[in-house]
Design a protein around this motif. Structure first.
Motif, PDB file in Angstrom:
ATOM      1  N   ASN A  21       0.793  -1.347   0.112  1.00 56.56           N
ATOM      2  CA  ASN A  21       0.069   0.110   0.082  1.00 56.56           C
ATOM      3  C   ASN A  21       0.924   1.234  -0.049  1.00 56.56           C
ATOM      4  N   TYR A  22       1.987   1.303  -0.426  1.00 56.37           N
ATOM      5  CA  TYR A  22       2.948   2.379  -0.672  1.00 56.37           C
ATOM      6  C   TYR A  22       2.359   3.488  -1.565  1.00 56.37           C
ATOM      7  N   ARG A  23       1.588   3.317  -2.484  1.00 53.02           N
ATOM      8  CA  ARG A  23       0.853   4.239  -3.355  1.00 53.02           C
ATOM      9  C   ARG A  23      -0.741   3.680  -3.337  1.00 53.02           C
ATOM     10  N   PRO A  24      -1.645   4.694  -3.293  1.00 51.25           N
ATOM     11  CA  PRO A  24      -3.104   4.326  -3.416  1.00 51.25           C
ATOM     12  C   PRO A  24      -3.381   3.742  -4.602  1.00 51.25           C
ATOM     13  N   ASP A  25      -2.673   4.047  -5.818  1.00 48.61           N
ATOM     14  CA  ASP A  25      -3.104   3.558  -7.321  1.00 48.61           C
ATOM     15  C   ASP A  25      -2.389   2.249  -7.425  1.00 48.61           C
ATOM     16  N   SER A  26      -1.243   1.928  -6.960  1.00 46.42           N
ATOM     17  CA  SER A  26      -0.760   0.564  -7.226  1.00 46.42           C
ATOM     18  C   SER A  26      -0.200  -0.366  -5.909  1.00 46.42           C
ATOM     19  N   PHE A  27       0.291  -1.458  -6.518  1.00 48.32           N
ATOM     20  CA  PHE A  27       0.841  -2.330  -5.319  1.00 48.32           C
ATOM     21  C   PHE A  27       1.953  -3.058  -6.336  1.00 48.32           C
ATOM     22  N   LEU A  28       2.887  -3.528  -5.340  1.00 52.24           N
ATOM     23  CA  LEU A  28       3.932  -4.122  -5.905  1.00 52.24           C
ATOM     24  C   LEU A  28       3.750  -5.690  -5.531  1.00 52.24           C
ATOM     25  N   PRO A  29       3.475  -6.582  -6.709  1.00 51.51           N
ATOM     26  CA  PRO A  29       3.403  -7.995  -6.385  1.00 51.51           C
ATOM     27  C   PRO A  29       4.641  -8.543  -5.763  1.00 51.51           C
ATOM     28  N   HIS A  30       4.267  -9.125  -4.479  1.00 54.35           N
ATOM     29  CA  HIS A  30       5.606  -9.631  -3.753  1.00 54.35           C
ATOM     30  C   HIS A  30       5.200 -10.760  -2.715  1.00 54.35           C
ATOM     31  N   GLY A  31       6.102 -11.441  -2.379  1.00 54.68           N
ATOM     32  CA  GLY A  31       5.986 -12.441  -1.183  1.00 54.68           C
ATOM     33  C   GLY A  31       7.106 -12.434  -0.183  1.00 54.68           C
ATOM     34  N   ARG A  32       6.994 -13.266   0.623  1.00 56.56           N
ATOM     35  CA  ARG A  32       8.190 -13.495   1.470  1.00 56.56           C
ATOM     36  C   ARG A  32       8.520 -15.091   1.456  1.00 56.56           C
ATOM     37  N   VAL A  33       9.681 -15.312   1.702  1.00 52.59           N
ATOM     38  CA  VAL A  33      10.271 -16.856   1.783  1.00 52.59           C
ATOM     39  C   VAL A  33       9.458 -17.576   2.784  1.00 52.59           C
ATOM     40  N   GLY A  34       8.863 -18.518   2.202  1.00 54.45           N
ATOM     41  CA  GLY A  34       8.329 -19.369   3.188  1.00 54.45           C
ATOM     42  C   GLY A  34       6.636 -19.539   2.881  1.00 54.45           C
ATOM     43  N   MET A  35       6.375 -18.476   2.032  1.00 53.36           N
ATOM     44  CA  MET A  35       4.919 -18.367   1.672  1.00 53.36           C
ATOM     45  C   MET A  35       4.709 -19.192   0.619  1.00 53.36           C
ATOM     46  N   PRO A  36       3.441 -19.633   0.380  1.00 52.01           N
ATOM     47  CA  PRO A  36       3.209 -20.343  -0.889  1.00 52.01           C
ATOM     48  C   PRO A  36       3.571 -19.339  -2.205  1.00 52.01           C
ATOM     49  N   ASP A  37       4.212 -20.282  -3.425  1.00 51.95           N
ATOM     50  CA  ASP A  37       4.422 -19.522  -4.485  1.00 51.95           C
ATOM     51  C   ASP A  37       5.550 -18.566  -4.326  1.00 51.95           C
ATOM     52  N   GLU A  38       6.326 -18.863  -3.499  1.00 54.92           N
ATOM     53  CA  GLU A  38       7.643 -18.012  -3.261  1.00 54.92           C
ATOM     54  C   GLU A  38       8.589 -18.006  -4.692  1.00 54.92           C
ATOM     55  N   GLU A  52       7.551 -17.981  -7.715  1.00 56.50           N
ATOM     56  CA  GLU A  52       6.856 -17.114  -8.716  1.00 56.50           C
ATOM     57  C   GLU A  52       6.769 -15.554  -8.455  1.00 56.50           C
ATOM     58  N   GLN A  53       7.109 -15.242  -7.285  1.00 56.72           N
ATOM     59  CA  GLN A  53       7.057 -13.857  -6.883  1.00 56.72           C
ATOM     60  C   GLN A  53       8.215 -13.048  -7.469  1.00 56.72           C
ATOM     61  N   PRO A  54       7.647 -11.919  -8.240  1.00 57.75           N
ATOM     62  CA  PRO A  54       8.692 -11.117  -8.914  1.00 57.75           C
ATOM     63  C   PRO A  54       9.561 -10.118  -7.865  1.00 57.75           C
ATOM     64  N   VAL A  55       9.015 -10.120  -6.853  1.00 57.58           N
ATOM     65  CA  VAL A  55       9.725  -9.444  -5.644  1.00 57.58           C
ATOM     66  C   VAL A  55       9.502 -10.414  -4.436  1.00 57.58           C
ATOM     67  N   LEU A  56      10.741 -10.745  -3.840  1.00 54.67           N
ATOM     68  CA  LEU A  56      10.886 -11.575  -2.654  1.00 54.67           C
ATOM     69  C   LEU A  56      11.599 -11.160  -1.682  1.00 54.67           C
ATOM     70  N   ILE A  57      10.959 -11.151  -0.277  1.00 47.59           N
ATOM     71  CA  ILE A  57      11.506 -10.662   0.881  1.00 47.59           C
ATOM     72  C   ILE A  57      12.065 -11.934   1.572  1.00 47.59           C
ATOM     73  N   ALA A  58      13.558 -11.895   1.816  1.00 40.94           N
ATOM     74  CA  ALA A  58      14.062 -12.942   2.354  1.00 40.94           C
ATOM     75  C   ALA A  58      15.139 -12.534   3.423  1.00 40.94           C
ATOM     76  N   PRO A  59      15.604 -13.665   4.432  1.00 39.09           N
ATOM     77  CA  PRO A  59      16.474 -13.323   5.265  1.00 39.09           C
ATOM     78  C   PRO A  59      17.939 -13.260   4.954  1.00 39.09           C
ATOM     79  N   ASP A  60      18.158 -13.868   3.682  1.00 36.98           N
ATOM     80  CA  ASP A  60      19.421 -14.251   3.027  1.00 36.98           C
ATOM     81  C   ASP A  60      19.589 -14.158   1.670  1.00 36.98           C
ATOM     82  N   CYS A  61      20.522 -14.358   0.903  1.00 39.19           N
ATOM     83  CA  CYS A  61      20.788 -14.118  -0.506  1.00 39.19           C
ATOM     84  C   CYS A  61      20.237 -15.104  -1.291  1.00 39.19           C
ATOM     85  N   GLU A  62      19.477 -16.124  -1.011  1.00 34.04           N
ATOM     86  CA  GLU A  62      19.232 -17.184  -1.937  1.00 34.04           C
ATOM     87  C   GLU A  62      18.000 -16.641  -2.707  1.00 34.04           C
ATOM     88  N   ALA A  63      18.208 -16.615  -3.929  1.00 34.42           N
ATOM     89  CA  ALA A  63      17.329 -16.265  -5.058  1.00 34.42           C
ATOM     90  C   ALA A  63      16.346 -17.134  -5.299  1.00 34.42           C
TER      91      ALA A  63
END
Length: 151
Positions: free
Chosen positions: A55-72, A74-85
């Motif tokens: 929700n950083y901007r009202p008119d858009s969102f960035l598709p993303h997920g976190r490591v450990g979540m379903p479909d990690e 496939e996420q174009p932006v992935l948040i992780a605790p380490d450098c494994e892409a």
């Protein structure tokens, strides 16, 4: 820059927190049909980034997920605790301000740091200057929020 090298962009966060700066970087990576791995060993920061990317901007969102979540993967932006892409990203944002040499395995790295980590960033800058395959860029923000490249 030579073949197989990495561009490392140092972002000195002087006026805006990482939560406000990182979404714009992610947008640019996605506009270029890239993928981004966001690294934070600090789970509280990872949670804040996760929430803010929705929700950083009202008119858009960035598709993303976190490591450990379903479909990690496939996420174009992935948040992780380490450098494994897991998502196949070739771009990495070190959101917690800590340089990791594993970032040299990516095409482009973004190191976002505040005043509290300026000495660590300077050390990384000096150390990376010894790598022929690394192109370093330093960005600083002015009071109006505009970023300029320092020479």
């Amino acid at each position: 820059m030579s073949q197989g090298g990495v561009q490392v962009d140092f972002y000195h966060l002087t006026f805006a927190p990482v939560e406000r700066v990182l979404p714009r970087i992610a947008e640019r990576v996605l506009q270029e049909n890239g993928r981004l791995l966001i690294v934070s060993a600090d789970d509280a920061l990872a949670q804040r980034l996760d929430a803010h990317l929705w929700n950083y901007r009202p008119d858009s969102f960035l598709p993303h997920g976190r490591v450990g979540m379903p479909d990690e993967a496939e996420q174009p932006v992935l948040i992780a605790p380490d450098c494994e892409a897991i998502n196949g990203a070739r771009n990495i944002a070190l959101a917690d301000g800590v340089w990791r040499d594993e970032a040299l395995g990516f095409d482009r790295a973004f190191l976002l740091f505040g005043e509290d980590l300026i000495d660590c960033a300077r050390t990384a800058w000096r150390d990376l200057g010894n790598h022929e395959s690394v192109e370093r860029r330093f960005w600083k923000q002015d009071e109006g929020g505009k970023w300029s490249r320092e020479r």
